[in-house]
Design an enzyme around this catalytic site. Structure first.
Site, PDB file in Angstrom:
ATOM      1  N   GLU A   1      43.906  42.776  48.208  1.00 21.36           N
ATOM      2  CA  GLU A   1      43.248  42.128  49.342  1.00 21.36           C
ATOM      3  C   GLU A   1      44.125  41.045  49.964  1.00 21.36           C
ATOM      4  O   GLU A   1      43.860  40.609  51.089  1.00 21.36           O
ATOM      5  CB  GLU A   1      41.906  41.532  48.899  1.00 21.36           C
ATOM      6  CG  GLU A   1      40.821  42.557  48.639  1.00 21.36           C
ATOM      7  CD  GLU A   1      40.280  43.205  49.912  1.00 21.36           C
ATOM      8  OE1 GLU A   1      40.367  42.579  50.993  1.00 21.36           O
ATOM      9  OE2 GLU A   1      39.767  44.332  49.827  1.00 21.36           O
TER      10      GLU A   1
ATOM     11  N   ILE B   1      36.577  37.981  30.392  1.00 24.55           N
ATOM     12  CA  ILE B   1      36.548  39.028  29.366  1.00 24.55           C
ATOM     13  C   ILE B   1      35.293  39.892  29.451  1.00 24.55           C
ATOM     14  O   ILE B   1      35.300  41.049  29.017  1.00 24.55           O
ATOM     15  CB  ILE B   1      36.680  38.417  27.952  1.00 24.55           C
ATOM     16  CG1 ILE B   1      36.986  39.512  26.910  1.00 24.55           C
ATOM     17  CG2 ILE B   1      35.434  37.621  27.571  1.00 24.55           C
ATOM     18  CD1 ILE B   1      37.347  38.976  25.542  1.00 24.55           C
ATOM     19  N   THR B   2      34.210  39.379  30.023  1.00 30.96           N
ATOM     20  CA  THR B   2      32.980  40.170  30.111  1.00 30.96           C
ATOM     21  C   THR B   2      32.955  41.085  31.326  1.00 30.96           C
ATOM     22  O   THR B   2      32.012  41.856  31.507  1.00 30.96           O
ATOM     23  CB  THR B   2      31.742  39.252  30.160  1.00 30.96           C
ATOM     24  OG1 THR B   2      31.838  38.404  31.317  1.00 30.96           O
ATOM     25  CG2 THR B   2      31.635  38.412  28.904  1.00 30.96           C
TER      26      THR B   2
ATOM     27  N   LYS C   1      43.190  34.451  46.636  1.00 32.27           N
ATOM     28  CA  LYS C   1      44.146  35.173  45.801  1.00 32.27           C
ATOM     29  C   LYS C   1      45.587  34.897  46.239  1.00 32.27           C
ATOM     30  O   LYS C   1      46.502  34.883  45.399  1.00 32.27           O
ATOM     31  CB  LYS C   1      43.855  36.674  45.834  1.00 32.27           C
ATOM     32  CG  LYS C   1      42.671  37.096  44.973  1.00 32.27           C
ATOM     33  CD  LYS C   1      42.948  36.893  43.487  1.00 32.27           C
ATOM     34  CE  LYS C   1      41.859  37.473  42.606  1.00 32.27           C
ATOM     35  NZ  LYS C   1      42.132  37.267  41.161  1.00 32.27           N
TER      36      LYS C   1
ATOM     37  N   TYR D   1      38.116  35.567  49.842  1.00 31.31           N
ATOM     38  CA  TYR D   1      38.614  36.065  48.557  1.00 31.31           C
ATOM     39  C   TYR D   1      40.112  36.351  48.638  1.00 31.31           C
ATOM     40  O   TYR D   1      40.890  35.921  47.775  1.00 31.31           O
ATOM     41  CB  TYR D   1      37.858  37.335  48.159  1.00 31.31           C
ATOM     42  CG  TYR D   1      38.449  38.046  46.964  1.00 31.31           C
ATOM     43  CD1 TYR D   1      38.219  37.592  45.669  1.00 31.31           C
ATOM     44  CD2 TYR D   1      39.259  39.176  47.130  1.00 31.31           C
ATOM     45  CE1 TYR D   1      38.764  38.239  44.574  1.00 31.31           C
ATOM     46  CE2 TYR D   1      39.807  39.830  46.041  1.00 31.31           C
ATOM     47  CZ  TYR D   1      39.562  39.364  44.770  1.00 31.31           C
ATOM     48  OH  TYR D   1      40.114  39.998  43.683  1.00 31.31           O
TER      49      TYR D   1
ATOM     50  N   SER E   1      45.693  40.510  43.853  1.00 31.12           N
ATOM     51  CA  SER E   1      44.881  41.569  44.450  1.00 31.12           C
ATOM     52  C   SER E   1      45.513  42.151  45.705  1.00 31.12           C
ATOM     53  O   SER E   1      46.169  41.439  46.474  1.00 31.12           O
ATOM     54  CB  SER E   1      43.503  41.001  44.810  1.00 31.12           C
ATOM     55  OG  SER E   1      42.769  41.888  45.618  1.00 31.12           O
TER      56      SER E   1
END
Length: 351
Positions: free
Chosen positions: A133, A10-11, A158, A154, A131
């Site tokens: 990616e 959330i940040t 994903k 990464y 993503s």
């Protein structure tokens, strides 16, 4: 009855826009944050109200995607109607330096979230942040049927998250969807990501505070959209009758060089005088081109982006110039998300 949403990450950029969107729709929003000696809530500080206010609608909870037991207890306590799993180690280049951490948070962390939903027994709808990616070396345009060929830890993590989400959907009849989002940026983008690195450098060069910015591969082709629009697509995926997977993209075809040129032009600067190459920013395996086909989202969700890559670059440059002029005070773009979509009808405390 007020709907409740639970957001990991959330940040972050997407988490802050999503919280803003859901609060605007009347949701009660709960977010997962990691315990640290300093707060990292600048992107959502403007959404706070006094936790003791009876009208408070946003609440933050300590936890981590590596702690499955905590996830189960939180979901049981909150009992959200919707869960958005946006948390991850999300920097592609960093994933080569921290592959194990990336696999644990970005990959296995998704499985922990899905298992927490299952074990808590809550009746919820689950969104997984997938993503572009994942496509990696597969030539564009890429859509929901394009084979995956990740080119980074990464991207590989994903892919695991994508398939484990489909597995839980099919094995446990869970309402779980994958949002395969292509690059989406904003003034809230992290400062180490290439687009924000560029626009911050433009602002600093314009102000006479630096002379150059060092970049890697300028020939990479990306489909860059505005993150504030993309969270609307996330929400729409959880409003349909049956769970499915969707690509969100603009279909744009911009190189990093194009983004650089538009950004410097916005400030009246000649980019060739200020941009220098640094091989340290190259990835061990490069992804040449990611360009999305979001026709399925347009057809089934009514989601159509309005802000193209050139306009996005201008938005980000203007924001960074303003932030620098205000002595670094965080600049928050307050947006009317519904006004950008083709169908506007679709459009705290610590524990």
């Amino acid at each position: 009855m007020t709907k409740r949403a639970f957001i990991t990450g959330i940040t972050g950029q997407d988490g802050s826009y999503l919280a803003e969107l859901l609060l605007g729709k009347g949701y009660e929003v709960h977010g997962l944050i990691r315990r640290a000696s300093t707060f990292n809530t600048a992107r959502i500080d403007h959404l706070y109200v006094d936790a003791h206010d009876p009208d408070a609608k946003m609440f933050l909870h300590y936890g981590d995607l590596s702690d499955g037991a905590r996830l189960v207890s939180l979901l049981s306590e909150i009992n959200p109607d919707e869960v958005y799993n946006l948390g991850a180690q999300s920097h592609v280049r960093v994933s080569f330096d921290e592959p194990e951490h990336t696999g644990d948070t970005t990959g296995v962390g998704t499985m922990r979230m899905l298992e927490a939903v299952r074990m808590s027994g809550i009746n919820t709808r689950f969104y997984q942040a997938s993503s572009s990616e994942m496509f990696g070396a597969t030539p564009p345009p890429q859509n929901e049927d394009t084979p995956f060929y990740p080119r980074s830890p990464y991207g590989a993590a994903k892919v695991y998250s994508y398939w484990v989400t489909k597995n839980y959907r099919e094995a446990y009849d869970m309402f779980a969807v994958n949002g395969i989002l292509f690059n989406h940026e904003s003034p809230r983008r992290g400062e180490t990501f290439v687009t924000r690195k560029i626009t911050r450098a433009v602002a600093a060069i314009k102000a006479g505070q630096q002379d150059h910015v060092y970049l890697g591969n300028l020939d990479s082709i990306r489909d860059w959209g505005y993150a504030a629009e993309y969270v609307e697509g996330m929400w729409r995926m959880l409003q349909v009758d049956e769970p499915d997977d969707f690509v969100l993209a603009t279909g744009g075809n911009f190189t990093v060089r194009d983004f650089v040129q538009v950004s410097f032009d916005r400030a009246g600067l000649d980019w060739e005088k200020h941009v220098k190459f640094d091989e340290r920013y190259l990835r061990p395996t490069e992804v040449d081109a990611l360009v999305g086909d979001a026709s399925k989202a347009a057809d089934k969700l009514g989601w159509v982006p309005v802000v193209d890559t050139a306009e996005l670059a201008r938005i980000m440059v203007d924001a960074d110039i303003e932030a620098l002029a205000n002595s670094g005070t965080p600049w928050i773009d307050k947006v009317n998300l519904a006004s950008w979509t083709s169908d506007s009808s679709l459009a705290g405390s610590l524990s």
